[in-house]
Design an enzyme around this catalytic site. Structure first.
Site, PDB file in Angstrom:
ATOM      1  N   LYS A  98       1.978  -8.981  10.610  1.00 39.62           N
ATOM      2  CA  LYS A  98       3.010  -9.583  10.045  1.00 39.62           C
ATOM      3  C   LYS A  98       4.422  -9.230  10.294  1.00 39.62           C
ATOM      4  CE  LYS A  98      -0.706 -11.328   7.803  1.00 39.62           C
ATOM      5  NZ  LYS A  98      -1.722 -10.452   7.937  1.00 39.62           N
ATOM      6  N   ARG A 154     -11.022   5.284  22.328  1.00 47.83           N
ATOM      7  CA  ARG A 154     -11.307   5.022  20.778  1.00 47.83           C
ATOM      8  C   ARG A 154     -10.815   5.935  19.862  1.00 47.83           C
ATOM      9  NH1 ARG A 154     -15.573   6.924  18.524  1.00 47.83           N
ATOM     10  NH2 ARG A 154     -16.695   6.826  20.250  1.00 47.83           N
ATOM     11  N   TYR A 172      -4.026  -9.803  -2.530  1.00 50.24           N
ATOM     12  CA  TYR A 172      -4.386 -10.843  -1.665  1.00 50.24           C
ATOM     13  C   TYR A 172      -5.879 -11.161  -1.620  1.00 50.24           C
ATOM     14  CZ  TYR A 172      -5.610 -11.506   3.415  1.00 50.24           C
ATOM     15  OH  TYR A 172      -6.088 -12.050   4.511  1.00 50.24           O
ATOM     16  N   ASP A 230       0.133  -1.688  -0.536  1.00 49.99           N
ATOM     17  CA  ASP A 230       0.019  -2.421   0.516  1.00 49.99           C
ATOM     18  C   ASP A 230       1.669  -2.940   0.641  1.00 49.99           C
ATOM     19  OD1 ASP A 230       0.053  -4.577   2.332  1.00 49.99           O
ATOM     20  OD2 ASP A 230      -1.844  -5.375   1.490  1.00 49.99           O
TER      21      ASP A 230
END
Length: 379
Positions: free
Chosen positions: A199, A49, A102, A174
């Protein structure tokens, strides 16, 4: 490392494995690491982690591609967005967001952060005077999408960086729609860049992930703390898949952009299309800014159907090569109705999108086939 983008995408953080000579970064499928005595970590790893060698390779490559000093990988684009917002904003703070942001980002801020005492203002970011008018003493961040999702508006990142700096706020960008191949916000003055690596960076619709890149050491330390503490990290296979995608990012973005231009040309001359939204056309209100800060104009195209919402829905159901699906940036072409799908959370708000809007993620298939498919669906 060479200045060439494609060279950095293939080699940054990805030296041959010293133990075996493997030219591809191994998938380190381990949750924990043997230590040389109490507190004696080998190569800085103790628990996956906190850190994993495959993830480290991805983070180093992401930082190189965005021309930043520090990269952090997350389990999704929204996890990356959440980390940046929580690293900067506190109760009573104010953030400016695009008025066509978004839907997932809007939902996070509107439904979660406002309950924590954060306030926000949606603004058309291409209107710099409107942005300045919304700045308050409590404004700590300007959140930018450029191009925006789904209306493909363009913000002048360099100018907004100056506005943010004068206000004592941070500029976060972004960069998902553009990718670092088409646009590098840190070079334009932004403080931090966010990606949904699901993406274009992954590029094959087979992995979900996110990323944050910055050169601000103090901000990076806060983001790294949240990454470890909240634990929204990608697994090693997810990191490996994203690294594999990055290797072909440059050639894919060239093809996405070229295909999108062909699709745009076909849509512009169609009687059923009332308006095409694409920063690469001269009619786009922010075209000059896009030319200034982007290498090409990308693979995302939106258009308004002249016959309204029901006709737009029918087009989405009739395509054969354009798959009806959410997400974007994969090698295959996708079509969606934002008002009923990705941006349904904005219904009834200032960010509600037009019902006649259709969004395309233009893939890398043969352009002639894509144009034929769309024209047939439009009738």
């Amino acid at each position: 490392m060479s200045d060439g983008f494609a060279t950095r995408a293939i080699h940054a953080g990805q030296e041959a494995d010293p133990a075996t000579g493997s030219v591809i970064v191994p998938i380190h499928a381990t949750s924990t690491y043997a230590q040389d005595g109490v507190g004696g970590m080998r190569a800085g790893y103790e628990y996956s982690r906190t850190g994993n060698p495959t993830r480290t390779a991805l983070e180093e490559c992401l930082a190189e591609l965005e021309r930043g000093r520090y990269g952090r990988a997350f389990a999704s684009g929204m996890a990356a967005t959440d980390a940046v917002l929580r690293a900067v904003l506190r109760p009573g703070d104010h953030v400016i967001i695009p008025d066509d942001a978004y839907g997932g980002t809007f939902r996070l801020i509107d439904k979660v952060l406002t309950g924590w005492g954060v306030e926000f203002s949606p603004v058309r970011l291409s209107d710099v005077d409107a942005v300045r008018a919304e700045i308050r003493p409590e404004t700590k961040m300007i959140w930018v999408e450029s191009p925006t999702n789904p209306l493909l508006n363009i913000a002048d990142i360099a100018v907004l960086a100056q506005v943010a700096r004068q206000a004592g706020a941070l500029l976060a960008v972004d960069n998902t729609f553009a990718s670092p191949y088409l646009q590098q916000p840190l070079e334009l003055g932004a403080d931090v860049v966010v990606h949904s690596t699901t993406k274009y960076l992954g590029g094959h619709s087979d992995v979900v992930g996110g990323a944050v890149v910055t050169s601000d050491e103090a901000l990076h330390e806060r983001i790294a703390f949240l990454q470890n503490t909240a634990g929204a990290v990608p697994g090693p296979f997810d990191a490996w898949l994203t690294l594999r995608g990055l290797k072909t990012l440059a050639v894919r973005m060239e093809r996405h952009s070229a295909n999108a231009e062909r699709v745009v040309a076909a849509l512009q001359s169609h009687r059923k299309v009332s308006k095409v939204l694409y920063p690469g056309i001269a009619e786009h209100p922010n075209h000059d800014v896009a030319v200034k800060q982007m290498r090409h104009f990308g693979g995302m195209v939106s258009f308004l159907h002249a016959d309204g919402e029901q006709a737009a829905l029918e087009v989405c159901s009739r395509t054969r090569l354009f798959t009806l699906a959410e997400s974007l940036g994969g090698v295959e072409s996708l079509i969606e109705h934002p008002g009923r799908m990705t941006h349904a959370s904005t219904a009834g708000s200032l960010l509600q999108v037009p019902g006649e809007l259709v969004r395309l993620s233009v893939g890398i298939e043969d352009a002639d086939d894509l144009v034929e498919d769309l024209l047939a669906a439009l009738g």
